[in-house]
Design an enzyme around this catalytic site. Structure first.
Site, mmCIF file in Angstrom:
data_model
loop_
_atom_site.group_PDB
_atom_site.id
_atom_site.type_symbol
_atom_site.label_atom_id
_atom_site.label_comp_id
_atom_site.label_asym_id
_atom_site.label_seq_id
_atom_site.Cartn_x
_atom_site.Cartn_y
_atom_site.Cartn_z
ATOM 1 N N SER A 150 0.838 -1.197 0.000
ATOM 2 C CA SER A 150 0.000 0.000 0.000
ATOM 3 C C SER A 150 0.875 1.250 0.000
ATOM 4 O O SER A 150 1.696 1.429 -0.892
ATOM 5 C CB SER A 150 -0.971 -0.048 1.184
ATOM 6 N N GLU A 170 -9.372 -5.391 -4.039
ATOM 7 C CA GLU A 170 -8.709 -4.507 -3.088
ATOM 8 C C GLU A 170 -9.675 -3.740 -2.187
ATOM 9 O O GLU A 170 -9.553 -3.745 -0.967
ATOM 10 C CB GLU A 170 -7.837 -3.493 -3.854
ATOM 11 N N HIS A 221 -7.647 -5.951 0.157
ATOM 12 C CA HIS A 221 -6.460 -5.211 0.554
ATOM 13 C C HIS A 221 -5.895 -5.763 1.862
ATOM 14 O O HIS A 221 -6.647 -6.003 2.813
ATOM 15 C CB HIS A 221 -6.836 -3.735 0.718
#
Length: 509
Positions: free
Chosen positions: A185, A322, A418
């Site tokens: 990220s 995600e 995610h």
């Protein structure tokens, strides 16, 4: 107990397992407060005697309270510390330096899923570290009477940690000439930025980037954010007043600004993704956005102008769903109608054919799923794949992969969202703190997937080969991480077609 000698003095660690040693909370730079606040990281003073390094150091100022991780408290100032895990008999092993994510605003190296024991047991020397976050690390400081304060202080902290690795890691059995930086990220985007920064050149030779978020911010947007945060803190937006504001006041003010975007559907992209801090393309510390820079490299006809970052090997990964995580934790507004979906597309200036393109790819999906699919691809998946493609076009070796593992539980489908890939790559599947991410206790198939992912990381960090072909190789391969019971989670390659008209450039007001 274990003792190693750094250039600042000896440190005593511990053994989390009989075969692995760990050293936690080693200072790599001086406290970034007091006279050092908002400045480049300063060298840490040497200490006398053996320093006990068996506990994590304080984390950076933030309001987040993450499962299993320590919380920040006002007064915690010695935040620039790092941690090392190594095989007890390590000598000249490849080094993996992990940059944690958290929207440049929260997180720390003390999160349980970043424990390096399993990767060290697999043959790496693992380093994790804290760096300045939020306003302290990425807030723009207007010019004042003092010398200018640099942008991107969080990135400069990361470089300071890498310099510590170069100067000290041999004492822990690591090879300073074989360093891979890895992140997820905002940590992955930080790694991409380090590839563009002159100050980081020569400090690493490979990059592992999972779910690269982008793009970067312009100086104009960073300055506007400072004005909003200062107003929320009730102070003028001057360097003097910002320096005088205690860190907790700027954390609270930043949270109020984020909440104002969440409550205002007319606030553009930040309504849907209210991340107000990030790397600033200032032309100095960060000379260019990683995507635009690699695009320029790829189109260069003179070999002398091709950036040296092409010599860095790159391994990227994204998850196939995600943004479903952000929906699950309530950090993104709901979009449930066609009208709201159209407003979302307009806020991001998406091409007219993009939403219809996703409807064609997902003919039976409800509006919320189309919205989450587009937003996840916009912020993470497409950005990640494009970074690898442009790196390959510029002459670098780039490997692509995606994480598609999902499972069905009594509570429903656990998606490949995610952050769900990171416990697998680190080998930390049995922690209670990751059960929400992976959908409960791991199965036998999950443990096998984790073993394969660790092997890929170790192989890449050791030789630059994760086990499949690079994009610019004779038979390029896009690797899919899944289990035998989750093939339906594989990505739809046709989803990339609607993005061909979309460019990525630094965000502006």
């Amino acid at each position: 107990m274990e003792i190693r000698t750094t250039k600042n003095g000896p440190v005593r660690g511990c053994r989390p397992t009989p075969d692995v040693v760990a050293f936690l909370g080693i200072p790599y730079a001086a406290t970034p407060f007091g006279v050092n606040r908002f400045r480049e990281p300063r060298p840490v003073q040497a200490w006398k005697g053996v320093r006990e390094c068996q506990d994590f150091g304080p984390i950076a100022p933030q309001s987040a309270r993450l499962p299993g991780a320590p919380h920040w408290s006002p007064g915690d100032e010695d935040i620039l510390t790092l941690n090392v895990w190594a095989p007890a008999s390590a000598d000249g092993l490849p080094v993996l330096v992990w940059i944690h994510g958290g929207a440049y605003t929260f997180g720390s190296s003390a999160q349980p899923d970043y424990d390096g024991t399993a990767l060290a047991d697999a043959g790496l020397v693992v380093v994790t570290f804290n760096y300045r976050l939020g306003f302290e690390g990425f807030g723009h400081i207007p010019p004042g009477a003092e010398p200018p304060y640099p942008e991107n202080r969080g990135l400069l902290d990361q470089i300071a940690a890498l310099r510590w690795v170069r100067e000290n890691i041999a004492a822990f059995g690591g090879d300073p000439a074989n360093v891979t930086i890895a992140g997820q990220s905002s940590g992955a985007a930080s790694a991409a930025c380090l590839m563009r920064m002159d100050q980081a050149r020569g400090l690493f030779r490979r990059v592992i980037a999972h779910s690269v978020v982008g793009p970067c911010y312009s100086r104009e947007l960073a300055a506007e954010t400072t004005r909003r945060v200062a107003s929320a803190a009730g102070i003028p937006a001057t360097s003097t007043h910002l320096r005088s504001a205690p860190p907790h006041a700027l954390v609270a003010a930043s949270d109020r600004v984020v909440d104002s975007y969440r409550q205002d559907p007319g606030s553009g992209p930040r309504h849907y993704n209210p991340v107000i801090y990030g790397p600033v393309v200032d032309g100095d510390v960060l000379p260019s956005d990683p995507l635009s820079a690699t695009a320029a490299d790829a189109s260069a006809t003179d070999a002398s102008v091709t950036d040296a970052s092409a010599a860095v090997d790159l391994l990227v990964c994204h998850t196939t769903q995600e943004y479903w995580l952000m929906d699950a934790v309530g950090s993104t507004p709901k979009v449930t109608t066609d009208e709201q979906l159209a407003g979302f597309a307009k806020a991001f200036h998406l091409p007219d054919n993009l939403v219809p393109g996703y409807r064609k790819l997902m003919p039976h999906a409800p509006v919320p799923d189309i919205y989450l699919a587009i937003l996840g691809d916009l912020l993470f998946s497409e950005h990640t794949r494009r970074l690898a493609e442009r790196h390959a076009q510029a002459g670098g070796r780039a490997f692509t992969s995606c994480f598609a593992r999902h499972r069905t539980s009594p509570q429903g489908v656990v998606r490949a969202w995610h952050c769900s890939d990171i416990p697998f790559a680190f080998g930390n599947l049995t922690l209670k703190s990751v059960e929400f991410l992976i959908g409960g206790p791991p199965s036998t198939a999950d443990h096998e997937l984790s073993r394969r992912m660790r092997e890929a990381w170790v192989g890449f960090a050791t030789t630059g080969d994760p086990g499949w072909s690079p994009l610019n190789g004779p038979a390029p391969t896009h690797h899919v991480w899944d289990t035998a019971d989750s093939p339906a989670g594989a990505p739809n390659s046709a989803a990339r077609a609607p993005w061909r008209q979309v460019g990525f450039s630094p965000l502006r007001p």
